[in-house]
Write an enzyme that holds these catalytic residues in place. Structure first.
Site, PDB file in Angstrom:
ATOM      1  N   ASP A 122      -2.243  13.342   9.421  1.00 52.73           N
ATOM      2  CA  ASP A 122      -2.167  14.388  10.444  1.00 52.73           C
ATOM      3  C   ASP A 122      -1.754  15.710   9.790  1.00 52.73           C
ATOM      4  O   ASP A 122      -1.404  15.745   8.612  1.00 52.73           O
ATOM      5  CB  ASP A 122      -1.167  14.010  11.555  1.00 52.73           C
ATOM      6  N   ASP A 129       0.650  19.125  10.120  1.00 51.39           N
ATOM      7  CA  ASP A 129       1.769  19.802  10.771  1.00 51.39           C
ATOM      8  C   ASP A 129       1.761  21.268  10.382  1.00 51.39           C
ATOM      9  O   ASP A 129       1.443  21.617   9.253  1.00 51.39           O
ATOM     10  CB  ASP A 129       3.098  19.168  10.337  1.00 51.39           C
ATOM     11  N   ASP A 149      13.047  16.693   3.952  1.00 48.76           N
ATOM     12  CA  ASP A 149      13.621  15.508   3.320  1.00 48.76           C
ATOM     13  C   ASP A 149      13.370  15.395   1.816  1.00 48.76           C
ATOM     14  O   ASP A 149      14.302  15.280   1.028  1.00 48.76           O
ATOM     15  CB  ASP A 149      13.224  14.224   4.061  1.00 48.76           C
TER      16      ASP A 149
HETATM   17  P1  ATP Z   1       2.944  11.168   7.293  1.00 48.95           P
HETATM   18  O1  ATP Z   1       1.828  11.108   6.326  1.00 48.95           O
HETATM   19  O2  ATP Z   1       3.533   9.872   7.584  1.00 48.95           O
HETATM   20  O3  ATP Z   1       2.647  11.991   8.530  1.00 48.95           O
HETATM   21  P2  ATP Z   1       4.793  13.297   6.798  1.00 48.95           P
HETATM   22  O4  ATP Z   1       5.509  13.690   5.550  1.00 48.95           O
HETATM   23  O5  ATP Z   1       3.855  14.294   7.375  1.00 48.95           O
HETATM   24  O6  ATP Z   1       4.089  11.935   6.477  1.00 48.95           O
HETATM   25  P3  ATP Z   1       6.114  13.394   9.327  1.00 48.95           P
HETATM   26  O7  ATP Z   1       6.992  12.392   9.954  1.00 48.95           O
HETATM   27  O8  ATP Z   1       4.824  13.725   9.954  1.00 48.95           O
HETATM   28  O9  ATP Z   1       5.890  12.887   7.846  1.00 48.95           O
HETATM   29  O10 ATP Z   1       6.998  14.704   9.144  1.00 48.95           O
HETATM   30  C1  ATP Z   1       6.438  15.944   8.764  1.00 48.95           C
HETATM   31  C2  ATP Z   1       7.376  16.682   7.826  1.00 48.95           C
HETATM   32  O11 ATP Z   1       8.613  16.955   8.492  1.00 48.95           O
HETATM   33  C3  ATP Z   1       7.776  15.910   6.588  1.00 48.95           C
HETATM   34  O12 ATP Z   1       6.830  16.043   5.568  1.00 48.95           O
HETATM   35  C4  ATP Z   1       9.103  16.548   6.231  1.00 48.95           C
HETATM   36  O13 ATP Z   1       8.909  17.769   5.578  1.00 48.95           O
HETATM   37  C5  ATP Z   1       9.707  16.826   7.593  1.00 48.95           C
HETATM   38  N1  ATP Z   1      10.562  15.719   8.060  1.00 48.95           N
HETATM   39  C6  ATP Z   1      10.192  14.664   8.824  1.00 48.95           C
HETATM   40  N2  ATP Z   1      11.211  13.848   9.063  1.00 48.95           N
HETATM   41  C7  ATP Z   1      12.281  14.363   8.457  1.00 48.95           C
HETATM   42  C8  ATP Z   1      13.650  14.009   8.341  1.00 48.95           C
HETATM   43  N3  ATP Z   1      14.102  12.881   8.914  1.00 48.95           N
HETATM   44  N4  ATP Z   1      14.471  14.811   7.640  1.00 48.95           N
HETATM   45  C9  ATP Z   1      14.009  15.951   7.060  1.00 48.95           C
HETATM   46  N5  ATP Z   1      12.744  16.344   7.135  1.00 48.95           N
HETATM   47  C10 ATP Z   1      11.868  15.577   7.810  1.00 48.95           C
HETATM   48 MG    MG Z   2       2.816  14.150   9.216  1.00 47.04          MG
END
Ligand code: ATP
Ligand code: MG
Length: 441
Positions: free
Chosen positions: A63, A65, A142
């Protein structure tokens, strides 16, 4: 040991368009529309998080963001197809057909954590809704590889935390002091494992060390959030590796305590084999684009505690079906205290388990009636899985049901007529030997 902290604010590395591989052709149209419209309205707009990380790795993002300096209300006003959502932080979802683009306003860090204890409990951040600058937003994320920003103004990648270098090294590194960041939000430990499994990355030693000691912090995470996280852990196509890593870091027991207990009594790969095979099936199905359901996943993950309790009850003279009903109920109600598996799934999980006994009784109209049940296919798949692990010599029964589905429907009644009466005879469980694999390396 010296800890090399990743928290030195300063000017970011900016990787210009010709020096990285992200092209607009690989970004989905909906995300581009959001970025362009924010920019046209005079706001800053970046693609951030997993989308940028995966594109830089040449993978297809799950996805996209978006991060912006526009406030949620301003974003909401800009897009008629959007709505404000208030989970832990206020966000805006912009919808294009089935596609949802999540737009988040830059958030600040809590340097003033001591001044305002209201949102901190046991080191855990309860509220985190302070707006900030791009730079602050980068430092509160994170992992370094999750803190890369694709700038729609000039298509450069902005890197405050050294994420590009870590991507190249295959390294997962917490931003800031790892122990503190895990305490603020214990789910970050699960996320570390999830990304390590999915990307095949190593967790940096400094980020790895505190995990074992802080695992029990997961007990403070709301069960509904753990359920969401478990779906991401086990239904993203890397469940086997994720499971091995969760066990390696001793985090699995804070998610599935009863299963972990059973696994600690492991003998010749039982019951580990069923979990590993079940998760491998899930991964295969996802790779083939087939649907997977949390009901089946939980049936796999919790089968051993259910099986053990049911056997105890049977030793006391309870029938097999009844023992499975009682054990299912007990295990599910203990489990949902930790992980909020919604009822619509847990009911199906229980049906899958109880049908394991029913599938043995196939005479007369019984086979047909079972075959017509909504949960037949899942229960059959589960039986097949059990038979493949050598449990209870179930292979002939599983094969009977395979044949039953494959024969001409006219022959099914004949099969049922000549089926053995009470099902297969119960024998001692045969234990299969297979060298265990240390996957956690
Ligand atoms: P995925 O491929 O699973 O979507 P993602 O890294 O995009 O991986 P998301 O849960 O969609 O994960 O979160 C988007 C972004 O928000 C992360 O890449 C990170 O930068 C931030 N983020 C998400 N959860 C946390 C957290 N618990 N603490 C700090 N930052 C976070
Ligand atoms: Mg994501």
């Amino acid at each position: 040991m010296t800890i090399e902290l990743i928290d030195k604010p300063g000017s970011p590395d900016v990787i210009p368009r010709p020096d990285h591989i992200i092209t607009r052709a690989n970004i989905n149209e909906a995300a581009l529309k959001v970025l362009y419209r924010l920019k046209a309205a005079g706001y800053q707009a970046f693609l951030v998080g997993g989308g940028v990380r995966d594109l830089l790795l040449g993978r297809e993002p799950k996805d996209f963001d978006v991060a912006t300096d526009a406030h949620p209300e301003e974003v909401n006003e800009l897009f008629s197809n959007s709505r404000l959502i208030g989970r832990r932080f206020k966000l805006v979802h912009v919808r294009f057909g089935r596609e949802i683009i999540e737009v988040a306003t830059f958030r600040g860090t809590h340097d003033d954590a001591n001044a305002d204890q209201g949102h901190i409990e046991d080191g855990m951040i309860l509220r985190d809704n302070v707006y900030g600058t791009l730079e602050e937003d980068a430092w509160r994320r994170d992992f370094t590889i999750n803190s890369l920003y694709y700038d729609i103004r000039d298509f450069s990648v902005v890197d405050y935390t050294g994420g590009v270098a870590d991507l190249e090294k295959g390294l997962l590194r917490v931003i800031g002091d790892p122990a503190q960041r895990y305490q603020e939000d214990p789910v970050r430990m699960l996320r570390a494992v999830r990304f390590a499994a999915k990307l095949g990355f190593r967790i940096h030693a400094d980020s790895e060390v505190p995990i074992t000691a802080l695992g029990d912090r997961l007990e403070a995470v709301p069960p509904a959030r753990l359920f969401d996280e478990i779906l991401k852990l086990f239904m993203s196509g890397y469940a086997v590796e994720t499971f091995e890593l969760l066990r390696h870091y001793d985090l699995f027991r804070f998610l599935f305590e009863m299963t972990d207990d059973a696994l600690s009594r492991e003998e010749h790969d039982f019951p580990h084999l069923l979990v590993a095979k079940g998760l491998a099936n899930t991964d295969d199905r996802i790779a083939e684009g087939k649907p997977v359901t949390p009901a089946f996943l939980f049936a796999v993950l919790l089968w051993e505690p259910v099986r053990e309790r049911a056997l105890e009850l049977q030793a006391e003279g309870v029938s097999e079906i009844q023992s499975l009903q009682i054990a299912s109920e007990a295990v599910i109600s203990a489990q949902v205290k930790r992980v909020a598996l919604p009822k619509r799934f847990s009911l199906q999980t229980r049906e899958i388990w109880v049908m394991q006994a029913r599938l043995k009784r196939r005479n007369g109209k019984r086979a047909e009636r079972l075959f017509e049940q909504a949960r037949f296919r899942a229960a059959y798949d589960f039986l097949l899985l059990r038979s493949e692990t050598g449990e209870d010599e179930l292979l002939p029964l599983a094969e009977w049901w395979t044949d039953y589905q494959e024969v001409n429907p006219d022959n099914r009644a004949n099969m049922a007529k000549s089926a053995p009466l009470g099902g297969v005879k119960k024998k001692r469980r045969r234990r299969r030997k297979k060298p265990s694999q240390g996957n956690a390396e």
